[in-house]
Design a protein around this motif. Structure first.
Motif, short mmCIF file in Angstrom:
data_model
loop_
_atom_site.label_atom_id
_atom_site.label_comp_id
_atom_site.label_asym_id
_atom_site.label_seq_id
_atom_site.Cartn_x
_atom_site.Cartn_y
_atom_site.Cartn_z
N ARG A 95 -44.39 73.41 -16.81
CA ARG A 95 -44.94 71.74 -16.97
C ARG A 95 -44.27 70.88 -17.87
O ARG A 95 -43.84 70.03 -17.90
CB ARG A 95 -46.36 72.18 -16.60
N VAL A 96 -44.74 71.43 -19.33
CA VAL A 96 -43.81 70.49 -20.57
C VAL A 96 -42.52 69.93 -20.40
O VAL A 96 -42.29 69.14 -20.32
CB VAL A 96 -44.50 71.59 -22.26
N ARG A 97 -41.53 71.25 -20.00
CA ARG A 97 -40.52 71.05 -19.48
C ARG A 97 -40.07 69.90 -18.49
O ARG A 97 -39.58 68.83 -18.90
CB ARG A 97 -39.56 72.50 -18.89
N LEU B 196 -46.16 67.07 -30.46
CA LEU B 196 -46.91 67.75 -29.67
C LEU B 196 -48.15 68.09 -30.42
O LEU B 196 -47.52 69.77 -31.45
CB LEU B 196 -45.90 68.65 -29.54
N LEU C 15 -52.41 68.43 -26.58
CA LEU C 15 -50.70 69.51 -25.39
C LEU C 15 -52.67 70.69 -24.36
O LEU C 15 -52.98 70.17 -23.18
CB LEU C 15 -50.68 69.90 -25.54
N LEU D 252 -49.93 77.91 -24.65
CA LEU D 252 -49.43 76.65 -24.88
C LEU D 252 -48.35 77.39 -26.31
O LEU D 252 -46.65 75.87 -26.67
CB LEU D 252 -50.31 75.42 -25.98
N TYR E 180 -53.39 70.13 -20.76
CA TYR E 180 -52.89 70.44 -19.93
C TYR E 180 -54.45 71.78 -19.66
O TYR E 180 -54.29 72.72 -18.47
CB TYR E 180 -52.24 71.56 -20.51
N LEU F 89 -43.23 62.85 -22.03
CA LEU F 89 -43.21 63.33 -23.52
C LEU F 89 -41.42 62.49 -23.67
O LEU F 89 -41.06 63.06 -23.09
CB LEU F 89 -43.33 64.58 -23.41
N ASP G 269 -42.58 67.44 -17.93
CA ASP G 269 -43.19 65.71 -18.48
C ASP G 269 -42.31 65.90 -19.89
O ASP G 269 -41.57 64.64 -19.98
CB ASP G 269 -44.09 66.44 -18.98
N LEU H 126 -46.94 76.84 -18.35
CA LEU H 126 -46.78 76.36 -19.65
C LEU H 126 -45.96 75.58 -19.70
O LEU H 126 -45.33 73.67 -20.27
CB LEU H 126 -47.90 76.32 -20.34
N GLU H 127 -44.55 76.65 -19.69
CA GLU H 127 -43.04 76.40 -20.15
C GLU H 127 -43.00 75.52 -19.06
O GLU H 127 -42.21 73.86 -19.38
CB GLU H 127 -42.75 77.33 -19.89
N LEU I 212 -44.01 76.43 -26.28
CA LEU I 212 -43.15 75.58 -27.27
C LEU I 212 -42.39 76.16 -27.96
O LEU I 212 -40.85 75.88 -27.71
CB LEU I 212 -44.62 74.71 -27.79
#
Length: 246
Positions: free
Chosen positions: A26-28, A42, A47, A58, A51, A36, A30, A23-24, A62
Protein backbone atom coordinates in the motif's frame (compact mmCIF):
# COMPACT_ATOMS: atom_id res chain seq x y z
CA UNK A 1 10.46 -25.03 -23.04
CA UNK A 2 11.80 -21.83 -21.51
CA UNK A 3 10.42 -21.17 -18.07
CA UNK A 4 9.80 -17.58 -16.92
CA UNK A 5 11.66 -16.21 -13.92
CA UNK A 6 9.48 -15.96 -10.84
CA UNK A 7 8.97 -12.49 -9.36
CA UNK A 8 7.20 -11.56 -6.12
CA UNK A 9 3.45 -11.51 -6.79
CA UNK A 10 2.10 -8.16 -5.60
CA UNK A 11 -1.35 -9.19 -6.83
CA UNK A 12 -1.55 -12.00 -4.26
CA UNK A 13 -4.75 -12.00 -2.22
CA UNK A 14 -4.37 -9.56 0.72
CA UNK A 15 -5.58 -12.10 3.26
CA UNK A 16 -2.61 -14.33 2.38
CA UNK A 17 -0.07 -11.65 3.20
CA UNK A 18 1.20 -10.56 6.60
CA UNK A 19 0.13 -7.14 7.80
CA UNK A 20 3.64 -5.78 7.12
CA UNK A 21 3.51 -7.15 3.58
CA UNK A 22 0.10 -5.58 2.97
CA UNK A 23 1.36 -2.24 4.25
CA UNK A 24 4.49 -2.50 2.12
CA UNK A 25 2.33 -2.86 -0.99
CA UNK A 26 0.00 0.00 0.00
CA UNK A 27 2.75 2.47 0.90
CA UNK A 28 4.72 1.55 -2.23
CA UNK A 29 1.67 2.22 -4.38
CA UNK A 30 1.05 5.56 -2.66
CA UNK A 31 4.64 6.55 -3.39
CA UNK A 32 4.32 5.52 -7.03
CA UNK A 33 1.00 7.29 -7.60
CA UNK A 34 2.15 10.49 -5.89
CA UNK A 35 0.00 10.49 -2.76
CA UNK A 36 3.27 10.36 -0.82
CA UNK A 37 5.60 12.87 -2.43
CA UNK A 38 9.38 12.52 -2.85
CA UNK A 39 11.25 13.77 0.21
CA UNK A 40 8.17 13.99 2.46
CA UNK A 41 8.51 12.80 6.07
CA UNK A 42 6.80 9.52 6.93
CA UNK A 43 5.56 9.99 10.49
CA UNK A 44 4.63 6.63 11.94
CA UNK A 45 1.68 7.81 14.03
CA UNK A 46 0.07 9.71 11.15
CA UNK A 47 0.57 6.84 8.73
CA UNK A 48 -0.67 4.29 11.27
CA UNK A 49 -3.88 6.30 11.64
CA UNK A 50 -4.26 6.70 7.89
CA UNK A 51 -3.73 3.02 7.09
CA UNK A 52 -5.56 1.88 10.23
CA UNK A 53 -2.56 -0.23 11.19
CA UNK A 54 -0.16 -0.80 14.03
CA UNK A 55 3.14 1.05 14.29
CA UNK A 56 5.23 -2.14 14.49
CA UNK A 57 4.13 -3.70 11.14
CA UNK A 58 4.25 -0.24 9.55
CA UNK A 59 7.84 0.23 10.70
CA UNK A 60 8.71 -3.17 9.23
CA UNK A 61 7.02 -2.23 5.93
CA UNK A 62 8.98 1.04 5.73
CA UNK A 63 12.22 -0.78 6.52
CA UNK A 64 11.56 -3.16 3.62
CA UNK A 65 10.86 -0.24 1.30
CA UNK A 66 14.09 1.41 2.45
CA UNK A 67 15.97 -1.62 1.15
CA UNK A 68 14.58 -1.01 -2.35
CA UNK A 69 15.05 2.76 -2.45
CA UNK A 70 11.41 3.80 -2.17
CA UNK A 71 11.99 5.05 1.38
CA UNK A 72 14.99 6.67 3.06
CA UNK A 73 15.80 5.70 6.66
CA UNK A 74 18.09 7.82 8.84
CA UNK A 75 19.17 7.24 12.42
CA UNK A 76 17.37 9.56 14.83
CA UNK A 77 15.38 11.11 11.96
CA UNK A 78 13.03 8.30 11.03
CA UNK A 79 11.69 7.63 7.56
CA UNK A 80 11.00 9.76 4.49
CA UNK A 81 9.97 9.07 0.92
CA UNK A 82 13.00 8.49 -1.29
CA UNK A 83 14.09 11.62 -3.11
CA UNK A 84 14.23 11.80 -6.88
CA UNK A 85 16.69 13.53 -9.18
CA UNK A 86 17.36 14.11 -12.85
CA UNK A 87 20.73 12.41 -12.47
CA UNK A 88 19.16 9.29 -10.99
CA UNK A 89 16.43 8.80 -13.60
CA UNK A 90 18.97 9.35 -16.38
CA UNK A 91 21.28 6.78 -14.81
CA UNK A 92 18.44 4.31 -14.22
CA UNK A 93 17.22 4.62 -17.81
CA UNK A 94 20.68 4.19 -19.35
CA UNK A 95 21.41 1.16 -17.18
CA UNK A 96 17.98 -0.27 -17.78
CA UNK A 97 18.45 -0.08 -21.55
CA UNK A 98 21.78 -1.91 -21.33
CA UNK A 99 20.20 -4.69 -19.28
CA UNK A 100 16.81 -4.98 -20.94
CA UNK A 101 17.95 -4.73 -24.56
CA UNK A 102 20.29 -7.65 -23.93
CA UNK A 103 17.59 -9.62 -22.12
CA UNK A 104 15.01 -8.81 -24.81
CA UNK A 105 17.35 -9.95 -27.61
CA UNK A 106 17.96 -13.26 -25.84
CA UNK A 107 14.29 -13.71 -25.03
CA UNK A 108 13.19 -13.13 -28.62
CA UNK A 109 15.82 -15.46 -30.03
CA UNK A 110 14.95 -18.23 -27.56
CA UNK A 111 11.23 -17.61 -27.19
CA UNK A 112 8.92 -20.49 -28.07
CA UNK A 113 5.16 -20.72 -28.44
CA UNK A 114 4.70 -20.67 -24.67
CA UNK A 115 6.65 -17.41 -24.50
CA UNK A 116 4.56 -15.97 -27.32
CA UNK A 117 1.41 -16.94 -25.46
CA UNK A 118 2.61 -15.20 -22.27
CA UNK A 119 3.50 -12.02 -24.15
CA UNK A 120 0.21 -11.92 -26.08
CA UNK A 121 -1.86 -12.55 -22.94
CA UNK A 122 0.03 -9.88 -20.97
CA UNK A 123 -0.40 -7.36 -23.76
CA UNK A 124 -4.11 -8.13 -24.12
CA UNK A 125 -4.72 -7.27 -20.47
CA UNK A 126 -2.54 -4.15 -20.60
CA UNK A 127 -4.28 -2.91 -23.73
CA UNK A 128 -7.72 -3.16 -22.14
CA UNK A 129 -7.01 -1.14 -19.00
CA UNK A 130 -7.13 2.67 -18.61
CA UNK A 131 -3.82 4.21 -17.56
CA UNK A 132 -4.93 6.95 -15.18
CA UNK A 133 -7.89 7.74 -12.95
CA UNK A 134 -9.47 10.81 -11.37
CA UNK A 135 -8.82 14.52 -11.60
CA UNK A 136 -5.43 14.02 -9.90
CA UNK A 137 -4.35 11.81 -12.83
CA UNK A 138 -3.09 8.99 -10.61
CA UNK A 139 -1.81 5.83 -12.21
CA UNK A 140 -4.34 3.03 -11.84
CA UNK A 141 -2.83 0.20 -9.77
CA UNK A 142 -4.33 -2.38 -12.14
CA UNK A 143 -2.60 -0.77 -15.11
CA UNK A 144 0.69 -0.55 -13.22
CA UNK A 145 0.55 -4.29 -12.48
CA UNK A 146 -0.40 -5.11 -16.08
CA UNK A 147 2.38 -2.88 -17.42
CA UNK A 148 4.88 -4.60 -15.16
CA UNK A 149 3.63 -8.03 -16.27
CA UNK A 150 3.94 -7.17 -19.98
CA UNK A 151 7.55 -6.08 -19.72
CA UNK A 152 8.36 -9.11 -17.57
CA UNK A 153 6.77 -11.41 -20.15
CA UNK A 154 8.85 -9.90 -22.95
CA UNK A 155 12.07 -10.78 -21.11
CA UNK A 156 10.91 -14.05 -19.59
CA UNK A 157 12.69 -16.38 -22.05
CA UNK A 158 16.12 -14.75 -21.86
CA UNK A 159 17.43 -17.67 -19.80
CA UNK A 160 19.37 -15.53 -17.31
CA UNK A 161 18.06 -15.19 -13.78
CA UNK A 162 20.57 -12.40 -13.09
CA UNK A 163 19.46 -10.32 -16.09
CA UNK A 164 15.87 -10.73 -14.95
CA UNK A 165 16.74 -9.82 -11.38
CA UNK A 166 18.57 -6.65 -12.40
CA UNK A 167 15.79 -5.73 -14.83
CA UNK A 168 13.16 -6.14 -12.10
CA UNK A 169 15.12 -3.92 -9.69
CA UNK A 170 15.54 -1.16 -12.26
CA UNK A 171 11.91 -1.42 -13.35
CA UNK A 172 10.85 -1.03 -9.72
CA UNK A 173 12.87 2.16 -9.40
CA UNK A 174 11.50 3.57 -12.65
CA UNK A 175 7.98 3.17 -11.27
CA UNK A 176 8.70 6.00 -8.80
CA UNK A 177 9.19 8.37 -11.71
CA UNK A 178 6.49 7.21 -14.11
CA UNK A 179 3.72 9.26 -12.51
CA UNK A 180 5.61 12.48 -13.27
CA UNK A 181 5.34 11.75 -16.98
CA UNK A 182 1.54 11.67 -16.68
CA UNK A 183 1.11 15.09 -15.02
CA UNK A 184 0.92 17.12 -18.19
CA UNK A 185 -2.01 18.28 -20.28
CA UNK A 186 -0.31 16.94 -23.41
CA UNK A 187 0.31 13.49 -21.93
CA UNK A 188 -2.92 12.31 -23.53
CA UNK A 189 -1.32 12.95 -26.92
CA UNK A 190 1.21 10.21 -26.30
CA UNK A 191 0.18 6.91 -27.86
CA UNK A 192 1.29 4.58 -25.07
CA UNK A 193 -0.91 1.77 -26.36
CA UNK A 194 0.60 2.17 -29.81
CA UNK A 195 4.12 1.99 -28.37
CA UNK A 196 3.33 -1.26 -26.59
CA UNK A 197 1.63 -2.71 -29.69
CA UNK A 198 4.67 -1.89 -31.84
CA UNK A 199 6.91 -3.56 -29.27
CA UNK A 200 4.67 -6.63 -29.23
CA UNK A 201 4.63 -6.90 -33.03
CA UNK A 202 8.41 -6.60 -33.33
CA UNK A 203 8.97 -9.21 -30.62
CA UNK A 204 6.55 -11.71 -32.16
CA UNK A 205 8.11 -11.10 -35.59
CA UNK A 206 11.50 -12.01 -34.08
CA UNK A 207 12.89 -8.67 -35.24
CA UNK A 208 15.45 -8.10 -32.50
CA UNK A 209 16.86 -4.87 -33.92
CA UNK A 210 13.44 -3.23 -34.28
CA UNK A 211 12.27 -4.47 -30.88
CA UNK A 212 15.31 -3.02 -29.10
CA UNK A 213 14.95 0.29 -30.95
CA UNK A 214 11.27 0.51 -30.01
CA UNK A 215 12.02 -0.39 -26.39
CA UNK A 216 14.73 2.28 -26.23
CA UNK A 217 12.44 4.93 -27.74
CA UNK A 218 9.64 3.90 -25.36
CA UNK A 219 11.80 4.38 -22.26
CA UNK A 220 13.46 7.54 -23.58
CA UNK A 221 10.08 9.17 -24.20
CA UNK A 222 9.05 8.56 -20.60
CA UNK A 223 12.40 9.76 -19.28
CA UNK A 224 12.33 13.00 -21.28
CA UNK A 225 8.84 13.78 -19.96
CA UNK A 226 10.02 13.08 -16.42
CA UNK A 227 13.06 15.33 -16.85
CA UNK A 228 10.75 18.18 -17.89
CA UNK A 229 8.78 17.97 -14.65
CA UNK A 230 9.11 20.83 -12.18
CA UNK A 231 10.05 18.46 -9.34
CA UNK A 232 13.31 17.76 -11.14
CA UNK A 233 13.98 21.39 -11.91
CA UNK A 234 14.06 22.59 -8.29
CA UNK A 235 10.87 24.66 -8.51
CA UNK A 236 8.74 22.60 -6.15
CA UNK A 237 10.79 23.61 -3.11
CA UNK A 238 9.59 23.09 0.41
CA UNK A 239 6.03 22.33 -0.67
CA UNK A 240 7.21 18.86 -1.62
CA UNK A 241 8.91 18.29 1.71
CA UNK A 242 5.87 19.08 3.79
CA UNK A 243 3.04 17.67 1.73
CA UNK A 244 1.05 15.09 3.70
CA UNK A 245 -0.98 12.16 2.50
CA UNK A 246 -4.66 12.94 2.06
Amino acid sequence: MNQPEQWPDRSEAPEKRTMASQLEVRVRQDIINGRLMPGSRLRLKELADFYDAGVIPLREALSRLAATGFVDAEDQKGFSVGRISAQEIRDITDTRLHIECRALALSISQGDVEWESRVIAAHHRLDRLPVIEGAERLLKPEWELAHDAFHKALLSSCGSSWLLRFAATLRDQTARYRLLAMHYADSDSRDVRGEHKSLLDAALSKDIKAACEILSAHYEETTQRVLSHELLQGSAGSAVKNRKIS
